[in-house]
Design a protein around this motif. Sequence first.
Motif, mmCIF file in Angstrom:
data_model
loop_
_atom_site.group_PDB
_atom_site.id
_atom_site.type_symbol
_atom_site.label_atom_id
_atom_site.label_comp_id
_atom_site.label_asym_id
_atom_site.label_seq_id
_atom_site.Cartn_x
_atom_site.Cartn_y
_atom_site.Cartn_z
ATOM 1 N N ILE A 417 35.828 -46.622 8.422
ATOM 2 C CA ILE A 417 34.926 -46.705 7.803
ATOM 3 C C ILE A 417 33.030 -45.802 7.652
ATOM 4 O O ILE A 417 32.782 -45.346 9.211
ATOM 5 N N PHE A 418 33.144 -44.521 6.973
ATOM 6 C CA PHE A 418 32.275 -44.191 7.214
ATOM 7 C C PHE A 418 31.237 -43.126 6.444
ATOM 8 O O PHE A 418 31.904 -43.372 5.423
ATOM 9 N N GLY A 441 27.072 -41.161 9.731
ATOM 10 C CA GLY A 441 27.378 -39.973 8.829
ATOM 11 C C GLY A 441 25.866 -39.292 8.390
ATOM 12 O O GLY A 441 25.178 -40.485 7.496
ATOM 13 N N GLY A 442 25.764 -38.221 8.480
ATOM 14 C CA GLY A 442 24.519 -37.946 6.861
ATOM 15 C C GLY A 442 25.420 -37.520 5.887
ATOM 16 O O GLY A 442 26.608 -37.251 5.606
ATOM 17 N N TYR A 443 24.540 -36.746 5.206
ATOM 18 C CA TYR A 443 24.509 -36.015 3.724
ATOM 19 C C TYR A 443 26.052 -35.483 3.936
ATOM 20 O O TYR A 443 27.707 -35.154 3.237
ATOM 21 N N ASN A 444 25.649 -34.108 4.623
ATOM 22 C CA ASN A 444 26.632 -33.702 4.491
ATOM 23 C C ASN A 444 28.061 -33.884 5.108
ATOM 24 O O ASN A 444 29.100 -32.994 4.928
ATOM 25 N N GLU A 445 27.984 -34.218 6.435
ATOM 26 C CA GLU A 445 28.724 -34.980 6.867
ATOM 27 C C GLU A 445 30.129 -35.691 5.807
ATOM 28 O O GLU A 445 31.155 -35.343 6.557
ATOM 29 N N ILE A 446 29.351 -36.538 5.241
ATOM 30 C CA ILE A 446 29.633 -37.016 4.523
ATOM 31 C C ILE A 446 31.327 -36.474 3.572
ATOM 32 O O ILE A 446 31.622 -36.574 3.485
ATOM 33 N N GLU A 463 20.899 -40.014 -3.829
ATOM 34 C CA GLU A 463 21.172 -40.320 -5.346
ATOM 35 C C GLU A 463 21.804 -39.975 -6.414
ATOM 36 O O GLU A 463 22.690 -39.733 -6.858
ATOM 37 N N GLU A 464 22.530 -38.584 -5.317
ATOM 38 C CA GLU A 464 23.617 -37.426 -5.688
ATOM 39 C C GLU A 464 24.663 -37.927 -5.913
ATOM 40 O O GLU A 464 25.233 -38.632 -4.635
ATOM 41 N N ILE A 465 25.854 -38.461 -6.329
ATOM 42 C CA ILE A 465 27.281 -38.777 -6.306
ATOM 43 C C ILE A 465 28.583 -37.235 -6.270
ATOM 44 O O ILE A 465 28.056 -37.561 -7.229
ATOM 45 N N PRO A 466 28.824 -38.227 -4.957
ATOM 46 C CA PRO A 466 30.134 -37.229 -5.032
ATOM 47 C C PRO A 466 30.822 -37.335 -5.709
ATOM 48 O O PRO A 466 31.517 -37.828 -6.358
ATOM 49 N N GLU A 467 31.819 -36.265 -6.091
ATOM 50 C CA GLU A 467 33.033 -36.530 -7.160
ATOM 51 C C GLU A 467 34.167 -36.237 -5.677
ATOM 52 O O GLU A 467 34.899 -35.193 -4.931
ATOM 53 N N SER A 468 34.763 -36.998 -6.100
ATOM 54 C CA SER A 468 36.162 -37.077 -6.194
ATOM 55 C C SER A 468 37.725 -38.375 -6.418
ATOM 56 O O SER A 468 37.153 -38.966 -6.825
#
Length: 583
Positions: A417-418, A441-446, A463-468
């Motif tokens: 779990i990251f 982890g932080g933003y870029n690492e995640i 707040e920014e939602i990653p797309e995956s």
Amino acid sequence: MGLIFHNLIKFQDADDIIRKNMKVLEDYEEIRLSEASGRISAEDVYSRNNLPLFSRSQVDGYAILASDITGASYDLPVRLELAGETTIGEKAVNFPGHGKCIKVPTGGVIPVGADAMVPFEDTKADGNEILFFSSVNRFNELSNAGIDVIRGEKILNAHSMVDSRNIAVLASTGIGTIKVIRKIRIGIISTGNELLYPGDPYQEGKIYDSNSLSISAELLKYPTFNVKDYGIIVDDLTKIRNAIDKSIDENDVTITIGSTSAGDHDMVYKILGEKTPGIIFHGVRVKPGKPAIFAMSGEKTVFGLPGFPVSSMMILHSLLIPNLFRKTGFEFSEMVVDAITGGRFELHEGNTDLLLIRLVRNGSGYMAYQVLGNSGSISRISKATGYSIIDSRTSFMDKGSNIKVRLFTPSIPSILIFGQYLPAMEKLPPDISSISTFVEGGYNEIRRSMENGDADAYIWNYEEIPESTSYDSSIRIKIPYGIAYSKENYRTMAISYRGSGLYEKSLDISKDKEITYLDHPEIICDYVKNGRCDAGITYKQYADMYSLKFIEMGKVTFRIYINKKSMKFSDLENSFKSIAGSQ
């Protein structure tokens, strides 16, 4: 005193120096085999008997002459007369000759003259005759005397660690006692005015002595060590000298903890410098553990360990334990696995780094993550699966690098779990938490990790939602946050500066206040409760835990992304949905 650490020796040189000075004990004792597990053998051991002791059957069946049933089939079975049977534990009987068979149980003695066994399932009883439906080769299902071990064969090497496998062989050949190297006597001395015994009432400014207990516990895992704890000795030159002298007199090895640096109140190195030959080295180019000392008093060995818990434990594992075993003539080695780094590792260029590592299974291999923190963070040890010894020639190691990890435990989690720390994560059910590990982890690492599909689940509160498309992202967990306080007009505030999702939200709220930065939102409440600050920005559940007044400022939304390819997808989904429903 300030020049003490200006001439540090290399880690490998330190190991070589200790190795050369660890004289192998010649004293031995003879003990019962039942007490021998984990002890070091003092001599080569040879079998007194053959193994098996006699020719025996490997099946429940019939002893025969193989030539009697040549050509047997289901269409043309061969009939043999049942001439008797044997039982377990009785002496061998003579085989009556051709045309006969004798019933023999598994482990029973083969009748003298029989040359094969046929299992019951390949036969059928017909009155006093037995029908055989297939032919067998000579020596079928026989375990002949001496096929495993012959009398006089070496079955245990000198200076090897006895384990359950050795004991099984030794016992099977009739050996009941064994000569082993006597136990190494080790004395442990903790030093420092700041130390309290665990269980004593807490005093402001003091710390509980965890080092002596953890070091004793680690050494006592090995039955070849005998450990005596001399307790906590305050920072008094005479008292520390007396304790060291007593331990040196009573033991083969003395381990001191603390008082090894170059400060005015550090006394151990001064006392050891009075011995002959005295200090062999003081200071190693290693992180953590730089102030480590190795000294000799006559032929007695003294190790001076730093007072910081992680420093002392890492030097114990990497330098002391392997060399303590060398006093028995046994070459100790930890279980080592190959892994791939799951992130960038921070190193200390020009030093040897002793890195605490968190492993997680990844297919047929392992991913390794660095357990960060300072040398006083004892909890890092419990979070680590093992450690790595790195000769650091650069200041970092890239993600995807090969690394060897020496295991503290053979139990390696299979779920990763990251992401950002979720306060409610302790509510994960035991069947998930026991096989999972969390890596912060932080933003870029995640983002990078998610692109590679490294983890089973991600916790995201930006707040920014990653797309995956590889992750299910339907789970939302909202945690109330705000100001926990003890004074209405607060002037000093504590905020969490990483990993909680609170840092950015805290900046405007804490503006114009005197700020204390802490690692964890829960600790903020401890500081407020104990008057170290007037207020702090934290989660409501922690404020409630400490019975603090609380002003809610909003909610932090944690999004849970679960890898669709995870073998535990359903379990993780159900677990996090359950947490979401309980908030």
